[in-house]
Design an enzyme around this catalytic site. Structure first.
Site, PDB file in Angstrom:
ATOM      1  N   GLY A  35      39.910  42.156  38.752  1.00 18.02           N
ATOM      2  CA  GLY A  35      41.333  41.989  38.977  1.00 18.02           C
ATOM      3  C   GLY A  35      41.979  43.352  39.091  1.00 18.02           C
ATOM      4  O   GLY A  35      41.348  44.383  38.839  1.00 18.02           O
ATOM      5  N   ASP A  69      34.907  42.734  46.265  1.00 18.88           N
ATOM      6  CA  ASP A  69      36.315  42.913  45.883  1.00 18.88           C
ATOM      7  C   ASP A  69      36.957  44.078  46.618  1.00 18.88           C
ATOM      8  O   ASP A  69      38.164  44.290  46.502  1.00 18.88           O
ATOM      9  CB  ASP A  69      36.444  43.113  44.363  1.00 18.88           C
ATOM     10  CG  ASP A  69      35.594  44.262  43.848  1.00 18.88           C
ATOM     11  OD1 ASP A  69      34.360  44.161  43.939  1.00 18.88           O
ATOM     12  OD2 ASP A  69      36.157  45.254  43.367  1.00 18.88           O
TER      13      ASP A  69
END
Length: 482
Positions: free
Chosen positions: A100, A265
């Protein structure tokens, strides 16, 4: 509510705060992000402002002050909470569900004068729920490197995010890969989207196909708008993403660029290059060249980039199967190599001076160029820069005149003599008079005289460290823009 309406913040004389901020991602709901507050910094010194990006936002750079940038992108207190996106990712082949936004967030979204939606994303703005024990900060050198990467790649024709601003923040940071304590910065990256492959992978991990479809509809609606009314829009989206990624990695390879960490990511759902950590440009044509010192097995080396991007697209199929037929996904992915080779060939031939790369010897010239660069191990970037610098119409007269003023060429190497003979043949027999006349212009357009090799970055960084002298940094960027 727009940022301009945020309580306790004056913006009447700041065009950056008065932009019509759109909260498209926020409107999806908090299944995709956490609201976060930014760090307050003890110091604010604007080190970089990207005036050319202001034009894309419809702002005259002459009316924007440095203080406007600082008030917008350095002093975050009083502004509404920002969004730290949730995502997972395959990191060096292993799935990591603990990722994240760890030192940045989505600041806001703005519609450009071209009608495209752009994201302002920070880097170095403090801790978030995903900082994993880190301080959430960005070193000043890291900021400098990212600014340089975006501007250099943009000059080389790579579809890339770019830094809108970089502000030195006055904190002392400790890092294992830099002499410490080291200076700190916060930057704002302007990109097409904050959404990554890993954003979808997280939803698959959580077994939420409903959220996958909702996010996919959003992506198509905002970034693939021409597909909105198509009956098979989902399959067409993936096919278009494959094309964009294949073209992007071809652009990297042509530019001699090694991203360094192609985890899922770090792959944008819009097929745009971003997030420049341990990147590097190859000194010579070496497929094994590796940018990241911690990439011990060369997983993300220069020559592996096409296959890794293909693999990442294949991994993305898992979450997308919740919405898209697997047969359609396979059909879309099957065209990756075709797209890659077409883009790479076109771009490399433009770097060789041919804007219309359709002539009988095109493939042979490309192949022989790669063989020469590999065998000679001359400076990859200087070779093309010297082509642009030394071009003369006299090259059509005699092969030995080609690049005769260059100081780096091994003229005794037989493969170079063969390359000169073939290039001479193309100039005289295979392209039109008009194209031959335009070779010099094309060479200049696609081959900057400056490069961003590691020693160049260090030469820029040392004056900053020793004298706080930023002029070499600005001069290099100016060279990229000319």
């Amino acid at each position: 509510m727009t940022l301009a309406e945020t309580p306790n913040h004056t913006n009447s004389h700041n065009p950056l705060l008065s932009l019509n901020y759109e909260y498209k991602l926020e409107s999806l709901g908090n299944d995709y992000y956490d609201e976060v507050d930014a760090e307050e910094f003890p110091q604010h010194i604007l080190r970089w402002r990207n005036n050319s990006l202001l034009e894309r936002l419809g702002i005259d750079h002459q009316i924007i002050t440095d203080q406007n940038f600082i008030d917008s992108f350095g002093k975050f207190e009083g502004k509404k909470p920002f969004l730290a996106l949730r995502y997972h990712g395959y990191q060096f082949g292993e799935y990591n569900p603990h990722l994240g936004d760890g030192r940045g967030f989505l600041y806001g979204q703005v519609r450009g004068v071209d009608g495209e939606l752009y994201d302002f994303g920070t880097k170095g703005s403090g801790r978030t729920p995903y900082s994993r024990g880190g301080d959430g900060m960005l070193t000043l050198k890291g900021g400098v490197r990212e600014v340089l990467a975006g501007e250099a790649l943009h000059r080389l024709g790579v579809r890339t995010s770019r830094c809108l601003s970089m502000i030195e923040t006055g904190l002392s940071l400790w890092r294992g890969d830099e002499p410490s304590p080291t200076r700190s910065s916060v930057m704002v990256r302007m990109s097409k989207s904050h959404i990554r492959f890993g954003t979808f992978e997280r939803l698959h991990y959580l077994k939420r196909p409903d959220l996958i479809q909702k996010l996919l509809d959003h992506v198509i609606d905002q970034y693939y708008q021409d597909l909105n009314n198509q009956q098979d829009k989902y399959a067409l989206f993936y096919a278009e993403l494959v094309k964009r990624v294949a073209e992007l990695v071809a652009q990297w390879m042509c530019a001699g660029f090694c991203h360094g960490v192609l985890n899922t990511d770090n792959m944008s759902i819009t097929g745009e290059s971003f997030d420049y950590g341990p990147y590097a440009f190859i000194p010579t044509y070496d497929l094994n060249f590796t940018a990241a010192y911690f990439d011990y097995y060369r997983r993300y080396c220069y020559g592996q980039q096409p296959s890794i991007c293909y693999l990442n697209l294949e991994l993305l199929q898992e979450p997308l199967k919740a919405v898209i037929d697997p047969a359609d996904l396979d059909y879309g992915l099957a065209k990756f190599q075709e797209y890659y080779h077409a883009e790479y060939g076109n771009l490399m031939l433009k770097r060789l001076g041919f804007a219309q790369p359709k002539f009988p010897e095109a493939d042979d010239l490309l192949d022989l160029t790669i063989i020469f660069l590999k065998e000679s191990q001359i400076n990859y970037h200087q070779f093309f820069a010297d082509m642009a610098k030394t071009f003369s119409p006299r090259w059509r007269e005699e092969p030995s005149l080609i690049m005769e003023e260059s100081q780096i060429l091994p003229r005794s190497l037989s493969v170079f003599k063969n390359w000169c003979a073939l290039y001479h043949q193309v100039l005289n027999n295979s392209v039109s008079q008009e194209m031959a006349t335009n070779v010099g212009t094309t060479l200049i357009q696609y081959n900057p005289q400056s490069n961003l090799l590691r020693p160049v970055i260090e030469e820029i960084w040392q004056p900053i460290v020793e004298q706080d002298n930023w002029q070499p940094f600005y001069d290099l960027i100016q060279n990229f823009h000319t």
